[in-house]
Design a protein around this motif. Structure first.
Motif, PDB file in Angstrom:
ATOM      1  N   ILE A 219       0.833  -1.213   0.000  1.00  0.00           N
ATOM      2  CA  ILE A 219       0.000   0.000   0.000  1.00  0.00           C
ATOM      3  C   ILE A 219       0.865   1.259   0.000  1.00  0.00           C
ATOM      4  CG2 ILE A 219      -1.631   1.342   1.394  1.00  0.00           C
ATOM      5  CD1 ILE A 219      -2.912  -1.359   2.190  1.00  0.00           C
ATOM      6  N   ILE A 220       1.942   1.255   0.794  1.00  0.00           N
ATOM      7  CA  ILE A 220       2.830   2.417   0.835  1.00  0.00           C
ATOM      8  C   ILE A 220       3.546   2.606  -0.503  1.00  0.00           C
ATOM      9  CG2 ILE A 220       4.960   3.303   1.880  1.00  0.00           C
ATOM     10  CD1 ILE A 220       3.931   2.081   4.542  1.00  0.00           C
TER      11      ILE A 220
ATOM     12  N   ILE B 214       2.394   2.033  -3.460  1.00  0.00           N
ATOM     13  CA  ILE B 214       1.500   2.460  -4.550  1.00  0.00           C
ATOM     14  C   ILE B 214       1.712   3.923  -4.946  1.00  0.00           C
ATOM     15  CG2 ILE B 214      -0.930   2.845  -5.175  1.00  0.00           C
ATOM     16  CD1 ILE B 214      -1.553   0.194  -3.681  1.00  0.00           C
ATOM     17  N   PRO B 215       1.670   4.880  -4.021  1.00  0.00           N
ATOM     18  CA  PRO B 215       1.833   6.276  -4.481  1.00  0.00           C
ATOM     19  C   PRO B 215       3.281   6.679  -4.750  1.00  0.00           C
ATOM     20  CG  PRO B 215       1.434   6.255  -2.125  1.00  0.00           C
ATOM     21  CD  PRO B 215       1.292   4.844  -2.612  1.00  0.00           C
ATOM     22  N   PHE B 216       4.252   5.911  -4.232  1.00  0.00           N
ATOM     23  CA  PHE B 216       5.648   6.329  -4.335  1.00  0.00           C
ATOM     24  C   PHE B 216       6.424   5.644  -5.456  1.00  0.00           C
ATOM     25  CE2 PHE B 216       4.592   7.258   0.126  1.00  0.00           C
ATOM     26  CZ  PHE B 216       4.854   8.613   0.117  1.00  0.00           C
ATOM     27  N   SER B 217       6.059   4.412  -5.778  1.00  0.00           N
ATOM     28  CA  SER B 217       6.825   3.684  -6.793  1.00  0.00           C
ATOM     29  C   SER B 217       5.912   2.708  -7.529  1.00  0.00           C
ATOM     30  CB  SER B 217       7.982   2.924  -6.136  1.00  0.00           C
ATOM     31  OG  SER B 217       8.650   2.129  -7.082  1.00  0.00           O
ATOM     32  N   LYS B 218       5.486   3.138  -8.704  1.00  0.00           N
ATOM     33  CA  LYS B 218       4.594   2.289  -9.488  1.00  0.00           C
ATOM     34  C   LYS B 218       5.253   0.954  -9.852  1.00  0.00           C
ATOM     35  CE  LYS B 218       1.316   2.417 -13.257  1.00  0.00           C
ATOM     36  NZ  LYS B 218       0.659   3.211 -14.257  1.00  0.00           N
TER      37      LYS B 218
ATOM     38  N   SER C 118       5.232  -1.265  -6.654  1.00  0.00           N
ATOM     39  CA  SER C 118       3.881  -1.721  -6.296  1.00  0.00           C
ATOM     40  C   SER C 118       3.378  -2.761  -7.290  1.00  0.00           C
ATOM     41  CB  SER C 118       2.909  -0.542  -6.203  1.00  0.00           C
ATOM     42  OG  SER C 118       2.717   0.056  -7.460  1.00  0.00           O
TER      43      SER C 118
END
Length: 129
Positions: A47-48, A50-54, A57
């Motif tokens: 979950i962490i 997802i927004p930081f490293s596509k 994730s």
């Protein structure tokens, strides 16, 4: 005073202790609590990411959804479900309900049955959804 040849507080592993359903389930409750922590950490990492490293994730998601990972996923789900069900059993015990030997044995069987049913249902929904 008469001396006894048995230990006053027998250690769980040894000749002075007979394994019982409640002691095994207590050990499993602790072990599944630790296992559930690792499950939550893995999901949290995903979950962490997802927004930081596509790419990260997507790699984690590819791992989680790979067929070879299914046994690990199934054990993680079963572990968390068992810990949850047995935790409810402990809440009843804290309220003074079901603490006799017979009731504890029956509730232990219900925890196992509920764990199997709920785990199979969750995995089935995950597979066929």
């Amino acid at each position: 005073m008469e001396k006894h040849q048995r230990p006053l507080s027998p250690f769980m592993l040894g000749s002075g202790y007979k394994f019982q359903q409640t002691s095994i389930m207590s050990f499993l409750h602790r072990a599944t609590g630790v296992a559930s922590l690792f499950v939550m950490l893995a999901i949290g990492l995903w979950i962490i990411a997802i927004p930081f490293s596509k790419p990260l994730s997507q790699s984690i998601q590819a791992l989680f959804t790979h067929i070879a990972f299914f046994p690990v996923l199934a054990l993680g789900v079963a572990s968390t479900v068992y810990h949850f069900c047995n935790g409810i059993r402990h809440l009843f015990w804290d309220a003074g309900i079901g603490i006799s030997n017979e009731e504890a044995a029956k509730s232990g069987v219900w925890v196992i049955v509920a764990t199997v049913v709920i785990t199979v249902a969750l995995l089935a929904v995950g597979i066929f959804a």
